[in-house]
Design an enzyme around this catalytic site. Structure first.
Site, PDB file in Angstrom:
ATOM      1  N   SER A  86       0.777  -1.242   0.172  1.00 54.14           N
ATOM      2  CA  SER A  86       0.078   0.025   0.142  1.00 54.14           C
ATOM      3  C   SER A  86       0.958   1.383   0.060  1.00 54.14           C
ATOM      4  CB  SER A  86      -0.959   0.139   1.219  1.00 54.14           C
ATOM      5  OG  SER A  86      -0.109   0.178   2.435  1.00 54.14           O
ATOM      6  N   SER A 127     -10.803  -1.939   0.589  1.00 58.11           N
ATOM      7  CA  SER A 127     -10.879  -0.807   1.174  1.00 58.11           C
ATOM      8  C   SER A 127     -11.478   0.294   0.491  1.00 58.11           C
ATOM      9  CB  SER A 127      -9.241  -0.385   0.690  1.00 58.11           C
ATOM     10  OG  SER A 127      -9.141   1.029   0.729  1.00 58.11           O
ATOM     11  N   GLU A 129     -10.795   2.751  -0.741  1.00 58.44           N
ATOM     12  CA  GLU A 129     -10.225   3.328  -1.710  1.00 58.44           C
ATOM     13  C   GLU A 129     -10.583   2.765  -3.050  1.00 58.44           C
ATOM     14  OE1 GLU A 129      -6.882   4.863  -2.771  1.00 58.44           O
ATOM     15  OE2 GLU A 129      -6.931   5.822  -0.839  1.00 58.44           O
ATOM     16  N   TYR A 151      -3.403   1.559  -6.346  1.00 55.65           N
ATOM     17  CA  TYR A 151      -3.493   0.607  -5.095  1.00 55.65           C
ATOM     18  C   TYR A 151      -5.393   0.452  -5.213  1.00 55.65           C
ATOM     19  CZ  TYR A 151      -4.620  -0.181  -0.202  1.00 55.65           C
ATOM     20  OH  TYR A 151      -5.100  -0.958   0.963  1.00 55.65           O
ATOM     21  N   LYS A 155      -7.378  -3.163  -5.492  1.00 57.11           N
ATOM     22  CA  LYS A 155      -8.358  -3.306  -4.134  1.00 57.11           C
ATOM     23  C   LYS A 155      -9.731  -3.599  -4.825  1.00 57.11           C
ATOM     24  CE  LYS A 155      -6.222  -3.955  -0.515  1.00 57.11           C
ATOM     25  NZ  LYS A 155      -6.273  -4.784   0.789  1.00 57.11           N
ATOM     26  N   ARG A 185      -1.228   1.584  14.451  1.00 54.41           N
ATOM     27  CA  ARG A 185      -0.967   2.224  13.018  1.00 54.41           C
ATOM     28  C   ARG A 185       0.363   2.729  12.672  1.00 54.41           C
ATOM     29  NH1 ARG A 185      -3.534   1.789   8.467  1.00 54.41           N
ATOM     30  NH2 ARG A 185      -4.995   3.329   7.912  1.00 54.41           N
ATOM     31  N   VAL A 190      -1.883   9.733   8.854  1.00 54.60           N
ATOM     32  CA  VAL A 190      -1.821  11.193   9.554  1.00 54.60           C
ATOM     33  C   VAL A 190      -2.183  10.913  11.112  1.00 54.60           C
ATOM     34  CG1 VAL A 190      -4.204  11.645   8.969  1.00 54.60           C
ATOM     35  CG2 VAL A 190      -2.573  13.271   9.016  1.00 54.60           C
ATOM     36  N   THR A 191      -2.904  10.085  11.504  1.00 51.62           N
ATOM     37  CA  THR A 191      -3.460  10.099  12.885  1.00 51.62           C
ATOM     38  C   THR A 191      -2.305   9.536  13.721  1.00 51.62           C
ATOM     39  OG1 THR A 191      -3.889   7.539  12.369  1.00 51.62           O
ATOM     40  CG2 THR A 191      -5.603   9.128  12.461  1.00 51.62           C
TER      41      THR A 191
HETATM   42  P1  GDP Z   1      -5.541   7.557   3.554  1.00 49.59           P
HETATM   43  O1  GDP Z   1      -7.121   7.774   3.879  1.00 49.59           O
HETATM   44  O2  GDP Z   1      -5.318   5.984   3.595  1.00 49.59           O
HETATM   45  O3  GDP Z   1      -4.824   8.122   2.670  1.00 49.59           O
HETATM   46  O4  GDP Z   1      -4.928   7.631   5.126  1.00 49.59           O
HETATM   47  P2  GDP Z   1      -3.892   9.073   5.685  1.00 49.59           P
HETATM   48  O5  GDP Z   1      -3.787   8.845   6.994  1.00 49.59           O
HETATM   49  O6  GDP Z   1      -2.658   8.598   5.005  1.00 49.59           O
HETATM   50  O7  GDP Z   1      -4.569  10.196   5.270  1.00 49.59           O
HETATM   51  C1  GDP Z   1      -5.723  10.640   5.767  1.00 49.59           C
HETATM   52  C2  GDP Z   1      -6.189  12.072   5.295  1.00 49.59           C
HETATM   53  O8  GDP Z   1      -5.280  13.006   5.949  1.00 49.59           O
HETATM   54  C3  GDP Z   1      -6.000  12.569   3.677  1.00 49.59           C
HETATM   55  O9  GDP Z   1      -6.953  13.129   3.363  1.00 49.59           O
HETATM   56  C4  GDP Z   1      -4.539  13.347   3.667  1.00 49.59           C
HETATM   57  O10 GDP Z   1      -4.556  14.163   2.577  1.00 49.59           O
HETATM   58  C5  GDP Z   1      -4.811  13.989   5.115  1.00 49.59           C
HETATM   59  N1  GDP Z   1      -3.443  14.334   5.531  1.00 49.59           N
HETATM   60  C6  GDP Z   1      -3.074  15.728   5.849  1.00 49.59           C
HETATM   61  N2  GDP Z   1      -1.587  15.940   6.304  1.00 49.59           N
HETATM   62  C7  GDP Z   1      -1.243  14.576   6.074  1.00 49.59           C
HETATM   63  C8  GDP Z   1      -0.152  14.306   6.489  1.00 49.59           C
HETATM   64  O11 GDP Z   1       0.850  14.880   6.545  1.00 49.59           O
HETATM   65  N3  GDP Z   1       0.328  12.769   6.136  1.00 49.59           N
HETATM   66  C9  GDP Z   1      -0.744  12.036   5.717  1.00 49.59           C
HETATM   67  N4  GDP Z   1      -0.496  10.735   5.528  1.00 49.59           N
HETATM   68  N5  GDP Z   1      -2.073  12.426   5.335  1.00 49.59           N
HETATM   69  C10 GDP Z   1      -2.242  13.745   5.585  1.00 49.59           C
END
Ligand code: GDP
Length: 320
Positions: A86, A127, A129, A151, A155, A185, A190-191
């Site tokens: 992924s 997903s 996605e 990706y 899926k 995670r 982002v979390t």
């Molecule tokens: P995803 O849904 O699998 O892409 O999970 P992510 O955790 O990578 O991203 C979730 C959301 O957070 C997306 O809409 C990203 O655009 C937003 N995002 C904002 N800032 C960031 C960052 O610094 N890193 C990531 N990974 N996502 C971010």
């Protein structure tokens, strides 16, 4: 619900067992008395810590004879196919790798399971996605499948492949998983990035949090609940595909604000918007509608948004 196999130990095989979902699923199945086997690539075997070392495998999904030997040796009643590549793709050869490792590998496994374990049950981890940039929200099992990433395309194709095998009489179903997080995670999501960086700021080890789109909406649930939903899908009377989601959307800003306020920090003092991290073209919010799995299988998530933040925050505070 019991294990569904009264009188003896049920056997399950989890691919991608070393990842976040593999961890929670192995724990759940062990607690239900299953004999749990895990498959993952070489080099990550020690991350399958819940699984007994004699039940950790690294057979390639492309090695037909080794795969059929393994399936017949373990003889699992339930197969959970979580393994997938992924990472973010930049080159054609990376795309080729992902197509091979996701789509072709799933076909190999699915066809081998049907051939050698015709009465087994198979759950594929799809997903959100597969919906790409949806034109409505929330998305349900009947929403248009229009992936916009390679990706997501793999899926979506596997999701359809599962449908093809189900049509042939095999018990195969696809779990359309929306974002699901936990203390396990990976840091690139982002979390976890927000949680770990906020703690570093609190402890004086970082000065800023760099993020992209703060207004992007995600439907974040707890991974421990999502693997329980997949298990329920294989205990059902008939194989069906289900959306697994919380049904609630939150922005990246909501998540970050909650984490920072729980640490008595002012987000705006540390937040830096980095244009390089902004992803283009996120239109309708990505929120799932879990009504069907709730109604058919009685699935009820145990952690809401705030409890999920607490779980991640507490674990990160304890481990540092
Ligand atoms: P995803 O849904 O699998 O892409 O999970 P992510 O955790 O990578 O991203 C979730 C959301 O957070 C997306 O809409 C990203 O655009 C937003 N995002 C904002 N800032 C960031 C960052 O610094 N890193 C990531 N990974 N996502 C971010």
């Amino acid at each position: 619900m019991g294990s569904g196999f009264p009188g003896r130990m049920a056997r399950a095989l989890i691919t991608g067992a070393a990842g976040q979902d593999g961890y929670f699923l192995s724990r759940l199945l062990e607690s239900k008395g299953y004999d749990v086997h895990g498959l993952d690539r070489p080099g990550v075997q020690d991350r399958m810590e819940v699984i007994h070392p004699s039940r950790r495998w690294n057979v390639s999904l492309f090695d037909d004879s080794a795969l059929s030997d393994l399936l017949q040796e373990i003889n699992p009643e339930e197969i959970f196919h979580l393994a997938a590549f992924s990472f973010v793709l930049t080159t054609v050869s990376e795309e080729r790798e992902v197509i091979r490792n996701n789509l072709e590998a799933t076909h190999n496994l699915l066809s081998a399971c049907r051939e050698f374990l015709p009465s087994s049950r198979f759950c594929f981890a799809a997903s959100a996605e597969i919906f790409g940039n949806p034109d409505h929200s929330p998305q349900s099992e009947s929403s248009a499948i229009r992936p916009v990433t390679i990706y997501g395309m793999t899926k979506a194709s596997c999701h359809h492949l599962v449908g093809v095998y189900r049509n042939r009489g095999y018990f195969a179903c696809s779990a359309i998983l929306f974002n699901h997080e936990s203390s396990r995670r990976g840091n690139r999501f982002v979390t976890q990035k927000i949680v770990k960086t906020a703690i570093d700021i609190k402890r004086g080890k970082a000065r800023e949090l760099r993020l992209g789109s703060m207004d992007a909406v995600r439907d974040w649930g707890y991974a421990g609940d999502y693997v329980e939903a997949m298990w329920r899908m294989l205990q059902a009377e008939k194989p069906e595909d289900y959306v697994i989601a919380s049904g609630h959307g939150h922005t990246v800003r909501d998540f970050a604000s909650l984490v920072f306020s729980k640490l008595d920090l002012d987000l705006d003092q540390y937040l830096v918007i980095d244009e390089d991290l902004v992803r283009p073209g996120e239109s309708f919010p990505r929120i799932g509608d879990p009504s069907r799995i709730k109604k058919d299988l009685g699935w009820v998530p145990s952690l809401d948004f705030e409890a999920l933040v607490d779980e991640m925050l507490q674990a990160a505070l304890d481990s540092k």
